[in-house]
Design a protein around this motif. Structure first.
Motif, mmCIF file in Angstrom:
data_model
loop_
_atom_site.group_PDB
_atom_site.id
_atom_site.type_symbol
_atom_site.label_atom_id
_atom_site.label_comp_id
_atom_site.label_asym_id
_atom_site.label_seq_id
_atom_site.Cartn_x
_atom_site.Cartn_y
_atom_site.Cartn_z
ATOM 1 N N PRO A 10 56.007 65.115 30.817
ATOM 2 C CA PRO A 10 56.312 63.704 31.060
ATOM 3 C C PRO A 10 55.896 62.837 29.880
ATOM 4 O O PRO A 10 55.077 63.235 29.043
ATOM 5 N N LEU A 11 56.461 61.653 29.830
ATOM 6 C CA LEU A 11 56.090 60.700 28.791
ATOM 7 C C LEU A 11 54.663 60.217 29.028
ATOM 8 O O LEU A 11 54.113 60.338 30.128
ATOM 9 N N ASP A 12 54.066 59.654 28.003
ATOM 10 C CA ASP A 12 52.761 59.031 28.165
ATOM 11 C C ASP A 12 52.877 57.935 29.215
ATOM 12 O O ASP A 12 53.771 57.073 29.141
ATOM 13 N N ALA A 13 51.998 57.966 30.218
ATOM 14 C CA ALA A 13 52.118 57.052 31.347
ATOM 15 C C ALA A 13 52.023 55.595 30.917
ATOM 16 O O ALA A 13 52.780 54.732 31.403
ATOM 17 N N GLU A 14 51.118 55.294 30.010
ATOM 18 C CA GLU A 14 50.941 53.906 29.582
ATOM 19 C C GLU A 14 52.181 53.407 28.834
ATOM 20 O O GLU A 14 52.609 52.263 29.000
ATOM 21 N N VAL A 152 64.999 56.041 42.422
ATOM 22 C CA VAL A 152 63.917 56.586 41.606
ATOM 23 C C VAL A 152 64.170 58.059 41.297
ATOM 24 O O VAL A 152 63.910 58.532 40.187
ATOM 25 N N LYS A 153 64.685 58.795 42.259
ATOM 26 C CA LYS A 153 65.036 60.201 42.005
ATOM 27 C C LYS A 153 66.033 60.308 40.854
ATOM 28 O O LYS A 153 65.921 61.184 39.996
ATOM 29 N N ARG A 154 67.005 59.411 40.842
ATOM 30 C CA ARG A 154 68.027 59.455 39.794
ATOM 31 C C ARG A 154 67.424 59.145 38.437
ATOM 32 O O ARG A 154 67.694 59.831 37.440
ATOM 33 N N VAL A 155 66.570 58.119 38.357
ATOM 34 C CA VAL A 155 65.929 57.756 37.086
ATOM 35 C C VAL A 155 65.084 58.901 36.555
ATOM 36 O O VAL A 155 65.196 59.303 35.381
ATOM 37 N N LEU A 156 64.237 59.455 37.400
ATOM 38 C CA LEU A 156 63.326 60.507 36.951
ATOM 39 C C LEU A 156 64.060 61.807 36.643
ATOM 40 O O LEU A 156 63.697 62.528 35.708
ATOM 41 N N LEU A 178 56.043 63.522 39.017
ATOM 42 C CA LEU A 178 56.369 62.529 37.995
ATOM 43 C C LEU A 178 56.108 61.111 38.502
ATOM 44 O O LEU A 178 55.573 60.258 37.780
ATOM 45 N N ALA A 179 56.490 60.843 39.760
ATOM 46 C CA ALA A 179 56.250 59.518 40.332
ATOM 47 C C ALA A 179 54.752 59.213 40.375
ATOM 48 O O ALA A 179 54.321 58.099 40.044
ATOM 49 N N GLU A 180 53.962 60.190 40.754
ATOM 50 C CA GLU A 180 52.501 60.018 40.778
ATOM 51 C C GLU A 180 51.968 59.756 39.371
ATOM 52 O O GLU A 180 51.100 58.902 39.163
ATOM 53 N N HIS A 181 52.486 60.483 38.392
ATOM 54 C CA HIS A 181 52.023 60.364 37.009
ATOM 55 C C HIS A 181 52.220 58.952 36.473
ATOM 56 O O HIS A 181 51.337 58.410 35.781
#
Length: 359
Positions: A10-14, A152-156, A178-181
């Motif tokens: 995943p991308l950096d969360a910040e 959100v499923k589509r975006v992720l 991913l959503a949690e991250h």
């Protein structure tokens, strides 16, 4: 190979949060009716209405619903018929029945206060799943609660190239990870709305506006030119076609006989026309319930689509020779020119509206 084995990190969360919220501050939606005077009740009603339904369609329904049921107590005290009447045309009527049941649970078990302290308590109410509970908590209280609705499923899925149908447990687990991250502990209401807005306005199912997306350079699907591949659709099954006859029994005053359907099952709790498998069954019913009636026209069949099947409806008319037959419990003579506040199945409402033009 599981989704987590084949997906990039995943991308950096910040980084993700900063870019998303910057986009939201300039382009996000902040004037929707349920975003004003936010309470758990108002957010809950909007989230249930928005399941399987577009924002533009929901706005008018939400405003009418709030005018009649401004709080959970008034909704809990209402008759289901009135709730279904206000829901008529919005579809997926199990949502309305669950809304009514949940309102009564909140009043009886929680004294009218929604259990927004944690996702588990809220998602135990009828019609509220994990993602809906998260959206209510984040939007109404500002607490951190990840969501994973269709947008959100589509975006992720596109951003990370998550293959497979999201209904598969392994795919859904990956998307929740991913959503949690990405979900922050600050600006939770804005972040949640931003995720939904991204899917609804940029990362749309068809013709996504990738060049306007803040993650255009990060998106796995866009780099591969395969945006519409993600998320993968549910494996298709043949949609069966069923058939029914709907009887429009009309009295001398132009009123139409309706029957209330059982609380569960197809169009549960709504009012509809008597239905039959074949014409023999229909005529036998007429002989028993409305002897002496004149059999009328057989109208053009039409198809109404449900999630798991299609229903071909053939309307037939019959006219009482004089007066109105008595009504049994669960029946009602409906005047199309002075309609009662009843919840009607969409095809039944269409037939009654068409009948109005003939009077």
């Amino acid at each position: 190979m599981t989704p987590s084995d084949s997906m990039p990190a995943p991308l950096d969360a910040e980084y993700f949060r900063t870019r998303l919220l910057d986009w939201f501050d300039h382009h996000g939606r902040s004037q929707l009716p349920w975003q004003q005077e936010r309470t758990p009740y108002r957010v809950w009603v909007s989230e249930i209405m928005l399941q399987q339904t577009q924002v533009a369609t929901v706005i008018d329904y939400f405003q009418r619903f709030m005018a009649r049921f401004p709080d959970v107590e008034s909704l809990a005290a209402a008759e289901l018929d009135e709730v279904l009447h206000l829901w008529t045309g919005l579809g997926y009527y199990a949502r309305a029945r669950n809304l009514h049941r949940a309102a009564r649970c909140v009043v009886e078990a929680y004294g009218g206060h929604f259990p927004v302290e944690n996702v588990e308590a809220l998602s135990a109410l009828p019609g509220i799943g994990r993602s809906t509970a998260g959206a209510i908590i984040a939007q109404a209280t500002g607490q951190r609660a990840p969501i994973l609705d269709g947008n959100v499923k589509r975006v992720l899925s596109r951003l990370h190239g998550v293959g497979g149908w999201p209904g598969r447990p392994a795919v859904e687990r990956r998307l929740w990870q991913l959503a949690e991250h990405y979900t922050p502990h600050w600006r939770c209401a804005d972040f949640t709305q931003a995720m939904m807005d991204m899917g609804a306005t940029l990362c749309t199912r068809r013709r996504p506006a990738c060049l306007l997306c803040p993650f255009v350079d990060d998106c796995v699907a866009h780099r591969a030119g395969e945006e519409t591949r993600y998320p993968e659709s549910k494996p298709k099954k043949t949609t069966p076609l069923r058939h029914t006859l709907m009887l429009m029994l009309i009295d001398e005053e132009g009123r139409v006989l309706l029957e209330q359907r059982p609380a569960s099952g197809l169009w549960g709790g709504l009012w509809g026309l008597p239905q039959f498998d074949d014409e023999t069954q229909l005529r036998d019913w007429l002989d028993s319930h409305a002897p002496g009636s004149r059999f009328g026209e057989r109208r053009q069949p039409f198809v109404h689509a449900f999630t798991h099947f299609r229903l071909e409806i053939t309307p037939l008319t019959a006219h009482l020779s004089r007066g109105s037959a008595g009504v049994a419990e669960g029946q009602h003579w409906y005047d199309p020119l002075q309609p009662a506040s009843l919840g009607l199945a969409a095809p039944v409402k269409a037939l009654l509206d068409a009948q109005t033009t003939l009077l």
